[in-house]
Design a protein around this motif. Structure first.
Motif, PDB file in Angstrom:
ATOM      1  N   GLU A  70       0.867  -1.179   0.000  1.00 58.22           N
ATOM      2  CA  GLU A  70       0.000   0.000   0.000  1.00 58.22           C
ATOM      3  C   GLU A  70       0.896   1.219   0.000  1.00 58.22           C
ATOM      4  OE1 GLU A  70      -2.388   0.140   3.533  1.00 58.22           O
ATOM      5  OE2 GLU A  70      -3.477  -1.697   3.061  1.00 58.22           O
ATOM      6  N   GLY A  71       0.349   2.310  -0.483  1.00 53.66           N
ATOM      7  CA  GLY A  71       1.054   3.580  -0.377  1.00 53.66           C
ATOM      8  C   GLY A  71       0.968   4.108   1.041  1.00 53.66           C
ATOM      9  N   PRO A  72       1.595   5.273   1.319  1.00 51.27           N
ATOM     10  CA  PRO A  72       1.628   5.813   2.679  1.00 51.27           C
ATOM     11  C   PRO A  72       0.245   6.139   3.249  1.00 51.27           C
ATOM     12  CG  PRO A  72       2.650   7.336   1.112  1.00 51.27           C
ATOM     13  CD  PRO A  72       2.359   6.082   0.373  1.00 51.27           C
ATOM     14  N   ASN A  73      -0.736   6.346   2.390  1.00 52.74           N
ATOM     15  CA  ASN A  73      -2.095   6.647   2.844  1.00 52.74           C
ATOM     16  C   ASN A  73      -3.062   5.510   2.525  1.00 52.74           C
ATOM     17  OD1 ASN A  73      -1.470   9.367   3.779  1.00 52.74           O
ATOM     18  ND2 ASN A  73      -1.188   9.824   1.615  1.00 52.74           N
ATOM     19  N   GLY A  74      -2.525   4.309   2.351  1.00 54.00           N
ATOM     20  CA  GLY A  74      -3.354   3.143   2.074  1.00 54.00           C
ATOM     21  C   GLY A  74      -3.749   2.991   0.624  1.00 54.00           C
ATOM     22  N   GLU A  75      -3.200   3.810  -0.259  1.00 52.37           N
ATOM     23  CA  GLU A  75      -3.618   3.769  -1.657  1.00 52.37           C
ATOM     24  C   GLU A  75      -3.098   2.531  -2.378  1.00 52.37           C
ATOM     25  OE1 GLU A  75      -0.239   6.869  -1.453  1.00 52.37           O
ATOM     26  OE2 GLU A  75      -1.790   6.088  -0.173  1.00 52.37           O
ATOM     27  N   ILE A  76      -3.970   2.032  -3.251  1.00 59.47           N
ATOM     28  CA  ILE A  76      -3.642   0.874  -4.083  1.00 59.47           C
ATOM     29  C   ILE A  76      -3.951   1.172  -5.544  1.00 59.47           C
ATOM     30  CG2 ILE A  76      -3.883  -0.860  -2.254  1.00 59.47           C
ATOM     31  CD1 ILE A  76      -6.723  -1.425  -3.410  1.00 59.47           C
ATOM     32  N   ASP A  77      -4.012   2.450  -5.880  1.00 61.48           N
ATOM     33  CA  ASP A  77      -4.361   2.867  -7.239  1.00 61.48           C
ATOM     34  C   ASP A  77      -3.310   2.481  -8.271  1.00 61.48           C
ATOM     35  OD1 ASP A  77      -2.615   4.686  -6.009  1.00 61.48           O
ATOM     36  OD2 ASP A  77      -3.318   6.363  -7.228  1.00 61.48           O
ATOM     37  N   TRP A  78      -2.167   2.009  -7.831  1.00 57.14           N
ATOM     38  CA  TRP A  78      -1.084   1.595  -8.720  1.00 57.14           C
ATOM     39  C   TRP A  78      -1.268   0.152  -9.212  1.00 57.14           C
ATOM     40  CZ3 TRP A  78       0.995  -2.525  -6.288  1.00 57.14           C
ATOM     41  CH2 TRP A  78       0.849  -2.574  -4.887  1.00 57.14           C
ATOM     42  N   CYS A  79      -2.215  -0.578  -8.625  1.00 61.80           N
ATOM     43  CA  CYS A  79      -2.439  -1.980  -9.003  1.00 61.80           C
ATOM     44  C   CYS A  79      -3.024  -2.076 -10.405  1.00 61.80           C
ATOM     45  CB  CYS A  79      -3.391  -2.661  -8.031  1.00 61.80           C
ATOM     46  SG  CYS A  79      -2.649  -3.047  -6.459  1.00 61.80           S
ATOM     47  N   ILE A  80      -2.502  -3.003 -11.172  1.00 56.87           N
ATOM     48  CA  ILE A  80      -2.936  -3.245 -12.544  1.00 56.87           C
ATOM     49  C   ILE A  80      -3.648  -4.589 -12.584  1.00 56.87           C
ATOM     50  CG2 ILE A  80      -2.142  -3.644 -14.911  1.00 56.87           C
ATOM     51  CD1 ILE A  80       0.431  -2.032 -14.085  1.00 56.87           C
ATOM     52  N   MET A  81      -4.791  -4.629 -13.251  1.00 59.96           N
ATOM     53  CA  MET A  81      -5.498  -5.903 -13.466  1.00 59.96           C
ATOM     54  C   MET A  81      -5.647  -6.103 -14.965  1.00 59.96           C
ATOM     55  SD  MET A  81      -6.341  -7.752 -10.826  1.00 59.96           S
ATOM     56  CE  MET A  81      -7.758  -8.722 -11.301  1.00 59.96           C
ATOM     57  N   ASP A  82      -4.726  -6.848 -15.555  1.00 56.71           N
ATOM     58  CA  ASP A  82      -4.809  -7.168 -16.980  1.00 56.71           C
ATOM     59  C   ASP A  82      -5.590  -8.463 -17.165  1.00 56.71           C
ATOM     60  OD1 ASP A  82      -3.348  -5.066 -18.002  1.00 56.71           O
ATOM     61  OD2 ASP A  82      -1.446  -6.130 -17.947  1.00 56.71           O
TER      62      ASP A  82
END
Length: 180
Positions: free
Chosen positions: A17-29
């Motif tokens: 996770e990012g420092p604020n809990g973000e997971i927007d970097w995850c890719i689902m191909d």
């Protein structure tokens, strides 16, 4: 006997996770065949915070057919939530107590493997107790610099044997290890 499979996305620098809990970097191909993974499990282990966030998640009405099918498949699994908080929930069993004994009993039941979904605290506990049989780690092509690391303050080394690798169109590299 069922296996505990940690299936998890991490950044190149090892964060889940990012420092604020973000997971927007995850890719689902679509070439990742997550549906294939889901077909090999019948149970999901959650921590309470992760369950509250994702255990009953419903995609919005504009979601595509594939996403709707994915979440329908996830929600068809038996769910256990490891929590100190007792709660009645008709979609999951909340459990507390001796985690190793509880997990051992569930692993001995008939059926398919178990997905250790997380969160970070539950994953750390399972690592420390040596309860994970398979690490299925998908390394995403991004570095965050900070966040919640997958491996932090280990009590002991985790010895693993690489059993498979997969490279996806997006640049995600999946590493699959068994514990020794």
């Amino acid at each position: 006997m069922k296996k505990i499979v940690l299936d998890l996305a991490v950044t190149l620098d090892g964060f889940i996770e990012g420092p604020n809990g973000e997971i927007d970097w995850c890719i689902m191909d679509d070439d990742m065949d997550f549906t294939g993974f889901l077909s090999g499990i019948d149970t999901i282990f959650y921590g309470r915070v992760s369950y509250d966030a994702w255990g009953n998640y419903q995609p919005d009405a504009n979601a595509g057919k594939a996403e709707l099918e994915l979440w329908k498949n996830v929600h068809a699994k038996t769910k256990f939530v490891f929590s100190r908080q007792e709660r009645k929930d008709d979609k999951a069993s909340f459990v507390s107590g001796d985690i190793a004994a509880i997990v051992d009993a569930i692993k001995k039941e008939e059926g398919k493997d178990i997905w250790l979904y997380g969160g970070a605290g539950l994953i750390k506990t399972f690592i420390d107790l040596g309860l994970i049989d398979v690490y299925r780690v998908s390394v995403h092509p991004v570095a965050l610099g900070s966040g919640k690391p997958l491996f932090e303050n280990l009590k002991e080394r985790v010895k693993l044997k690489l059993i498979d690798t997969k490279v996806f169109r997006s640049g995600v590299v999946q590493l699959i290890y068994e514990t020794l």
